[in-house]
Write a protein that holds these residues in place. Sequence first.
Motif, PDB file in Angstrom:
ATOM      1  N   GLU A 104       0.649  -1.055   0.210  1.00  0.00           N
ATOM      2  CA  GLU A 104       0.184   0.004   0.269  1.00  0.00           C
ATOM      3  C   GLU A 104       0.455   0.841  -0.075  1.00  0.00           C
ATOM      4  O   GLU A 104       0.934   1.506   0.882  1.00  0.00           O
ATOM      5  N   LYS A 105       1.327   1.635  -0.962  1.00  0.00           N
ATOM      6  CA  LYS A 105       2.315   2.636  -1.245  1.00  0.00           C
ATOM      7  C   LYS A 105       1.847   4.228  -0.329  1.00  0.00           C
ATOM      8  O   LYS A 105       0.565   4.463  -1.154  1.00  0.00           O
ATOM      9  N   LEU A 106       2.424   4.382  -0.347  1.00  0.00           N
ATOM     10  CA  LEU A 106       2.646   6.517   0.034  1.00  0.00           C
ATOM     11  C   LEU A 106       2.245   6.923  -1.239  1.00  0.00           C
ATOM     12  O   LEU A 106       2.948   6.339  -1.848  1.00  0.00           O
ATOM     13  N   LYS A 107       1.540   8.170  -0.876  1.00  0.00           N
ATOM     14  CA  LYS A 107       0.647   8.633  -1.670  1.00  0.00           C
ATOM     15  C   LYS A 107       1.994  10.098  -2.232  1.00  0.00           C
ATOM     16  O   LYS A 107       3.118  10.670  -0.855  1.00  0.00           O
ATOM     17  N   ASP A 108       1.730  10.743  -2.975  1.00  0.00           N
ATOM     18  CA  ASP A 108       2.549  11.703  -3.079  1.00  0.00           C
ATOM     19  C   ASP A 108       2.653  12.787  -2.065  1.00  0.00           C
ATOM     20  O   ASP A 108       4.003  13.470  -1.687  1.00  0.00           O
ATOM     21  N   GLU A 109       1.389  13.079  -1.606  1.00  0.00           N
ATOM     22  CA  GLU A 109       1.502  14.249  -0.647  1.00  0.00           C
ATOM     23  C   GLU A 109       1.725  13.836   0.518  1.00  0.00           C
ATOM     24  O   GLU A 109       2.377  14.761   1.418  1.00  0.00           O
ATOM     25  N   ASP A 110       2.132  12.655   0.701  1.00  0.00           N
ATOM     26  CA  ASP A 110       2.950  12.246   1.989  1.00  0.00           C
ATOM     27  C   ASP A 110       3.871  12.807   2.401  1.00  0.00           C
ATOM     28  O   ASP A 110       4.388  12.719   3.109  1.00  0.00           O
ATOM     29  N   PHE A 111       4.680  12.583   0.706  1.00  0.00           N
ATOM     30  CA  PHE A 111       6.178  11.956   0.697  1.00  0.00           C
ATOM     31  C   PHE A 111       6.345  13.841   1.224  1.00  0.00           C
ATOM     32  O   PHE A 111       7.386  14.651   1.857  1.00  0.00           O
ATOM     33  N   ASN A 112       5.495  15.299   0.252  1.00  0.00           N
ATOM     34  CA  ASN A 112       5.464  16.161   0.489  1.00  0.00           C
ATOM     35  C   ASN A 112       5.469  16.788   1.380  1.00  0.00           C
ATOM     36  O   ASN A 112       5.984  17.612   2.955  1.00  0.00           O
ATOM     37  N   HIS A 113       4.329  15.726   3.054  1.00  0.00           N
ATOM     38  CA  HIS A 113       4.181  16.361   3.630  1.00  0.00           C
ATOM     39  C   HIS A 113       5.183  16.476   4.825  1.00  0.00           C
ATOM     40  O   HIS A 113       5.742  17.310   5.445  1.00  0.00           O
ATOM     41  N   VAL A 114       5.803  15.872   5.046  1.00  0.00           N
ATOM     42  CA  VAL A 114       7.156  15.041   5.983  1.00  0.00           C
ATOM     43  C   VAL A 114       8.425  15.886   4.967  1.00  0.00           C
ATOM     44  O   VAL A 114       8.743  16.310   5.983  1.00  0.00           O
ATOM     45  N   ILE A 115       8.551  15.971   3.987  1.00  0.00           N
ATOM     46  CA  ILE A 115       9.772  17.455   3.427  1.00  0.00           C
ATOM     47  C   ILE A 115       9.331  18.857   4.305  1.00  0.00           C
ATOM     48  O   ILE A 115      10.272  19.242   4.554  1.00  0.00           O
ATOM     49  N   ARG A 116       8.000  19.202   4.287  1.00  0.00           N
ATOM     50  CA  ARG A 116       7.922  20.041   4.816  1.00  0.00           C
ATOM     51  C   ARG A 116       8.095  20.242   6.682  1.00  0.00           C
ATOM     52  O   ARG A 116       8.343  21.006   7.018  1.00  0.00           O
ATOM     53  N   ILE A 129      17.526  14.018   1.431  1.00  0.00           N
ATOM     54  CA  ILE A 129      17.488  12.063   1.545  1.00  0.00           C
ATOM     55  C   ILE A 129      15.870  11.911   0.467  1.00  0.00           C
ATOM     56  O   ILE A 129      15.440  11.329  -0.475  1.00  0.00           O
ATOM     57  N   LEU A 130      14.433  12.733   1.106  1.00  0.00           N
ATOM     58  CA  LEU A 130      13.184  13.037   0.472  1.00  0.00           C
ATOM     59  C   LEU A 130      12.914  13.336  -0.601  1.00  0.00           C
ATOM     60  O   LEU A 130      12.846  12.626  -1.774  1.00  0.00           O
ATOM     61  N   ILE A 131      13.567  14.741  -1.244  1.00  0.00           N
ATOM     62  CA  ILE A 131      14.143  15.351  -1.857  1.00  0.00           C
ATOM     63  C   ILE A 131      14.586  14.202  -3.422  1.00  0.00           C
ATOM     64  O   ILE A 131      14.225  13.983  -4.378  1.00  0.00           O
ATOM     65  N   SER A 132      15.596  13.715  -2.743  1.00  0.00           N
ATOM     66  CA  SER A 132      16.168  12.594  -4.085  1.00  0.00           C
ATOM     67  C   SER A 132      14.695  11.396  -3.879  1.00  0.00           C
ATOM     68  O   SER A 132      14.933  10.862  -4.765  1.00  0.00           O
ATOM     69  N   ASP A 133      14.513  10.716  -2.817  1.00  0.00           N
ATOM     70  CA  ASP A 133      13.483   9.618  -3.318  1.00  0.00           C
ATOM     71  C   ASP A 133      12.164  10.074  -4.753  1.00  0.00           C
ATOM     72  O   ASP A 133      12.148  10.136  -4.997  1.00  0.00           O
ATOM     73  N   ILE A 134      11.893  11.280  -3.461  1.00  0.00           N
ATOM     74  CA  ILE A 134      11.355  12.301  -4.483  1.00  0.00           C
ATOM     75  C   ILE A 134      11.444  12.062  -6.513  1.00  0.00           C
ATOM     76  O   ILE A 134      10.442  11.343  -7.529  1.00  0.00           O
ATOM     77  N   ARG A 135      12.662  12.607  -6.650  1.00  0.00           N
ATOM     78  CA  ARG A 135      13.383  12.876  -8.212  1.00  0.00           C
ATOM     79  C   ARG A 135      13.092  11.030  -8.580  1.00  0.00           C
ATOM     80  O   ARG A 135      13.009  11.195  -9.909  1.00  0.00           O
ATOM     81  N   LYS A 136      13.574  10.367  -7.508  1.00  0.00           N
ATOM     82  CA  LYS A 136      14.230   8.986  -8.685  1.00  0.00           C
ATOM     83  C   LYS A 136      13.086   8.197  -8.832  1.00  0.00           C
ATOM     84  O   LYS A 136      12.686   7.168  -9.325  1.00  0.00           O
ATOM     85  N   GLU A 137      11.529   8.225  -7.739  1.00  0.00           N
ATOM     86  CA  GLU A 137      10.336   7.549  -8.463  1.00  0.00           C
ATOM     87  C   GLU A 137      10.119   8.088  -8.779  1.00  0.00           C
ATOM     88  O   GLU A 137       8.879   7.640  -8.898  1.00  0.00           O
ATOM     89  N   LYS A 167      15.226  26.042 -11.061  1.00  0.00           N
ATOM     90  CA  LYS A 167      15.659  25.525 -12.371  1.00  0.00           C
ATOM     91  C   LYS A 167      15.922  24.281 -12.546  1.00  0.00           C
ATOM     92  O   LYS A 167      15.446  23.833 -13.822  1.00  0.00           O
ATOM     93  N   ASN A 168      15.743  23.200 -11.945  1.00  0.00           N
ATOM     94  CA  ASN A 168      15.041  22.153 -12.135  1.00  0.00           C
ATOM     95  C   ASN A 168      14.304  21.480 -11.706  1.00  0.00           C
ATOM     96  O   ASN A 168      14.161  20.247 -11.502  1.00  0.00           O
ATOM     97  N   LEU A 169      12.871  22.384 -11.569  1.00  0.00           N
ATOM     98  CA  LEU A 169      11.857  22.163 -10.987  1.00  0.00           C
ATOM     99  C   LEU A 169      11.168  20.932 -11.714  1.00  0.00           C
ATOM    100  O   LEU A 169      10.582  20.298 -11.065  1.00  0.00           O
ATOM    101  N   GLU A 170      11.800  20.887 -13.569  1.00  0.00           N
ATOM    102  CA  GLU A 170      10.587  20.160 -13.914  1.00  0.00           C
ATOM    103  C   GLU A 170      11.233  18.739 -14.239  1.00  0.00           C
ATOM    104  O   GLU A 170      10.369  17.600 -13.742  1.00  0.00           O
ATOM    105  N   LYS A 171      12.405  18.471 -12.633  1.00  0.00           N
ATOM    106  CA  LYS A 171      12.953  17.046 -12.846  1.00  0.00           C
ATOM    107  C   LYS A 171      11.626  16.494 -11.757  1.00  0.00           C
ATOM    108  O   LYS A 171      11.262  15.569 -11.187  1.00  0.00           O
ATOM    109  N   PHE A 172      11.341  17.501 -10.829  1.00  0.00           N
ATOM    110  CA  PHE A 172      10.762  16.939  -9.862  1.00  0.00           C
ATOM    111  C   PHE A 172       9.129  17.095  -9.946  1.00  0.00           C
ATOM    112  O   PHE A 172       8.341  16.790  -9.466  1.00  0.00           O
ATOM    113  N   LYS A 173       8.758  17.284 -11.302  1.00  0.00           N
ATOM    114  CA  LYS A 173       7.364  17.711 -11.447  1.00  0.00           C
ATOM    115  C   LYS A 173       6.353  18.863 -11.284  1.00  0.00           C
ATOM    116  O   LYS A 173       5.023  18.150 -10.721  1.00  0.00           O
ATOM    117  N   CYS A 174       6.825  19.901 -10.781  1.00  0.00           N
ATOM    118  CA  CYS A 174       7.133  20.314 -10.032  1.00  0.00           C
ATOM    119  C   CYS A 174       6.726  22.108 -11.041  1.00  0.00           C
ATOM    120  O   CYS A 174       7.640  22.232 -12.010  1.00  0.00           O
TER     121      CYS A 174
END
Length: 457
Positions: A104-116, A129-137, A167-174
């Motif tokens: 039961e994978k965590l959602k994107d909003e859960d990752f964002n919440h912990v980063i904040r 660490i988490l920003i790198s995980d967001i980018r890789k996944e 400058k690299n926000l597109e890599k984070f789909k932002c």
Amino acid sequence: MHCFWKSRWTGFLLQNIKTNKSKPPLYSTKQQPLNQLPLELQEVCKVISSWIGGLDDLELRLNQFKGQLTYPLVSQIIDSCKHEAPARRILRFFLWSIKVLDFEKLKDEDFNHVIRVLAEKKDHTGMRILISDIRKEGRVMDPQTFALVAETLVKLGREDEALGMFKNLEKFKCRQDGFAVTAIISALCAKGHAKKAQGENVKEARKVIQEMKGGGLVPDLFCYNTFLKCLCERNLKRNPSGLVPEALNVMMEMRSYRIEPNSVSYNTLLSCLGRARRVKESYRMLETMKTTGCAPDWVSYFLVAKVMYLTCRFGKGNEIVDEMIGQGLLPDRKFYYNLIGILCGVERVSYALELFERMKTSSLSGYGPVYDILIPKLCKGGDFEKGRELWEEATAMGVSVSCSSAVLDPSITEVFKSRRKVEEEVKPEKSSRNEIPRLEPKTRRERGKVKKKIRGN
């Protein structure tokens, strides 16, 4: 892209501009009390919040958890203990929950919440660490998350990392939209103000604006006002004479993109001009506001009247206050509180009393703080009669006064003479002394003439 920004964020940003207050939280910060959680979850929160044991010990204790874990519970647990728990233990719990919730994978909003949460705690390593995980996944980073991360990175002295991420926000789909532009400029300018930076953050903010315009995205009013504040703060410290020219250049640039400067734009400049005691320029900018179609608000009149009173131009200050009243503007009580306080501070109680009469004619309530300032000031200046008159007036109006009635007693209250009055009394005494003034030549030419006369004799 710009239309998307306008439709979604304009209301939020314009509310900030009108209130001229600090930015509201970018996400919900509600925390559920620990005692409202189930007992099993309370135990998990206590384990995470504990400072005893290392991170491996934490994971061993988490493995003993027998309850059913879901991603809503993960966020709930983090929210309940984020203020007490160390940042690294929160991160370890979240990484452990990813292993447990494999199916039961965590959602994107859960990752964002912990980063904040980690950004709030200024845990740079945890964020990376988490920003790198967001980018890789291939997960999506929210614009609000980027805004908070950028602000945290700049506060930690990592401006280059924040700009590189922007400058690299597109890599984070932002989306690299107006909100993102405003976020990075706000972060850079905020540090320029807090640390009194030597203009480097102003240059970086200007560089971001130029790059965005080159990419077809025009910064909005809030973005320009943020940059203008940073620019004025820099010039206040380094080049006060450049306050007006450089600010007007920015406003001209704004108009070229059909963005009209508002009262916040001008008030930012007026505030710095007042702190630099540049009286003529302050008054001229107030007149410029009228001629350019930007009606001054009560804050504009306050900033100009303030600098007039501080520089002992009391008549001109009164004219500005009367002009504001004539325009039908109803200021906040702080308008009168601050100006009356300034006038008492420069020993002009008579002008303070006149301003208090203007306040009463405007039908504003909240006179108590003004009486608390004026009554002791009058009595300590020796005018007990006027002080008692104001006391009786406040009592008749039902206004509660904080100062003690003992201040009205001449036998208790010590009378102080202002420095200005003492100097006026001392001057005649000095001039009445029968002393022969000592005449000395002031210039080298005069000294040379005296020496020649002495040698000739």
